[in-house]
Design an enzyme around this catalytic site. Sequence first.
Site, mmCIF file in Angstrom:
data_model
loop_
_atom_site.group_PDB
_atom_site.id
_atom_site.type_symbol
_atom_site.label_atom_id
_atom_site.label_comp_id
_atom_site.label_asym_id
_atom_site.label_seq_id
_atom_site.Cartn_x
_atom_site.Cartn_y
_atom_site.Cartn_z
ATOM 1 N N ARG A 293 0.815 -1.218 0.000
ATOM 2 C CA ARG A 293 0.000 0.000 0.000
ATOM 3 C C ARG A 293 0.850 1.271 0.000
ATOM 4 N NH1 ARG A 293 -5.172 -1.125 3.981
ATOM 5 N NH2 ARG A 293 -6.589 -1.759 2.321
ATOM 6 N N LYS B 34 -16.837 -14.806 5.948
ATOM 7 C CA LYS B 34 -18.186 -14.313 6.246
ATOM 8 C C LYS B 34 -19.029 -14.135 5.002
ATOM 9 C CE LYS B 34 -18.812 -11.296 9.638
ATOM 10 N NZ LYS B 34 -18.597 -9.992 10.307
ATOM 11 N N GLY C 103 -6.886 -7.557 0.398
ATOM 12 C CA GLY C 103 -7.004 -8.332 1.630
ATOM 13 C C GLY C 103 -6.303 -9.678 1.617
ATOM 14 N N GLY D 229 -12.355 -4.278 1.260
ATOM 15 C CA GLY D 229 -13.716 -3.819 1.547
ATOM 16 C C GLY D 229 -14.216 -2.823 0.512
HETATM 17 C C1 3PG Z 1 -8.692 -1.663 5.226
HETATM 18 O O1 3PG Z 1 -7.581 -2.167 5.384
HETATM 19 O O2 3PG Z 1 -9.726 -2.348 5.159
HETATM 20 C C2 3PG Z 1 -8.777 -0.176 5.026
HETATM 21 O O3 3PG Z 1 -7.565 0.426 5.338
HETATM 22 C C3 3PG Z 1 -9.917 0.412 5.821
HETATM 23 O O4 3PG Z 1 -9.744 0.136 7.178
HETATM 24 P P1 3PG Z 1 -11.009 -0.152 8.090
HETATM 25 O O5 3PG Z 1 -11.638 -1.424 7.566
HETATM 26 O O6 3PG Z 1 -10.472 -0.271 9.482
HETATM 27 O O7 3PG Z 1 -11.934 1.025 7.916
#
Ligand code: 3PG
Length: 402
Positions: free
Chosen positions: A37, A197, A350, A373
């Site tokens: 990132r 999930k 992720g 997300g």
């Molecule tokens: C993540 O890694 O999902 C983003 O940086 C957002 O973070 P958060 O899910 O804690 O809002």
Amino acid sequence: MEKKTIRDIDVSGKRVLVRVDLNVPLSETGEVQDDTRIRAVLPTINYLISRSAKVILVSHLGRPKGVDEKLRLDPVAQSLSGLLGKEVHKVDQTVSEDIERLAESLDAGDVILLENVRFNQGEKKNDPEFAKKLAQLADVYVNDAFGTAHRAHASVVGVAQYLPAVAGLLLAKEVDALTHLLEDPERPFCAVLGGNKVSDKIGVINRFLDIVDCLLTGGGMCFTFLKAKGLKIGKSVCETEEIDHAREMLAKAEENGVELYLPVDVVVADEFSQQANHKTVAVEDIPEGWLGLDIGPRTVEMYKKALGRARTIFWNGPMGVFEMKPFSYGTEEIAKTIANSSADTIVGGGDSDAALRLYDLEDKISYISTGGGASLKMLEGVPLHGVEALMNKEESVIFHSK
Ligand code: 3PG
Ligand code: MG
């Protein structure tokens, strides 16, 4: 992208507040474990430096409740300095009079990094007073934090009310890549969804059933589907509140003629542990008291065949608990199949990205999103707050100089 980007405005000599997502994993000893990132925002920072802007970076790290010494951004600043080949001056607060003075005294090309923005109560509440204080540091706001674009927080949304607000290069690239996937994918389009999930994925499954030709499922989430089909799933994870949704998705797939694949065999264990007793069984034969932790080899073969026909593949979520060796086969094989495919391959952040890194396959994927997300929200069709807040292409920029 319909929003203005940093290429559409004149940033020279301006103080530019850049929201970045430097929420990276840290090791036990507090070092940056994965700098993906950080590397992803270098193009925007370098662009701004090359245009003689004064760069003020702001990011969150983790989910602190108030100030948390373990979540200060110093190791991130150190890593960024190294990658940039330039000093990044890290300050110990996010907003203060001192920082305002510092921002005013910056020279063209300077880069500073503010402290973890989530140390401030106002951030997650999108408090206008806090947003105003952030805005006071700069002349222009740039959002390059795609991974956080689904959060309506002060540094993502609020601040854009008070400054000309445009997209950074990463944010624009991410939005364009995912828009292309939704609007113009080469067919057959096959989506692979896993992870634990099902509640996180129902929205995207629902949307994908209108778009894709085939949908492969794995990970903990597929047990809710198996349960919805009336199978016994032992102690496997199941979100009881989602069983009806899962049933609706099975019906929708049939109606739309989308091939929705569920595992035909799974690796089960007698407890959630690397040392557990484990065996492969057909999904009809999951023993009572055992839990499914990976897709089985027959499923892997079936999924490989489906992936072999695809011209576009989207993947989000591992097929099993790949961090534990006995349950890593499904994820590793699917990751390799996707990496070796000649299709257009897109991976949504992720854990799937972590799996690709583990098997050293990252370079073989057409596009890896930095937002897990956020990419799912966007694919679901939910407008991203951070994108919505930015100026449209045709709007004119008015700088409120002091
Ligand atoms: C993540 O890694 O999902 C983003 O940086 C957002 O973070 P958060 O899910 O804690 O809002
Ligand atoms: Mg998240």
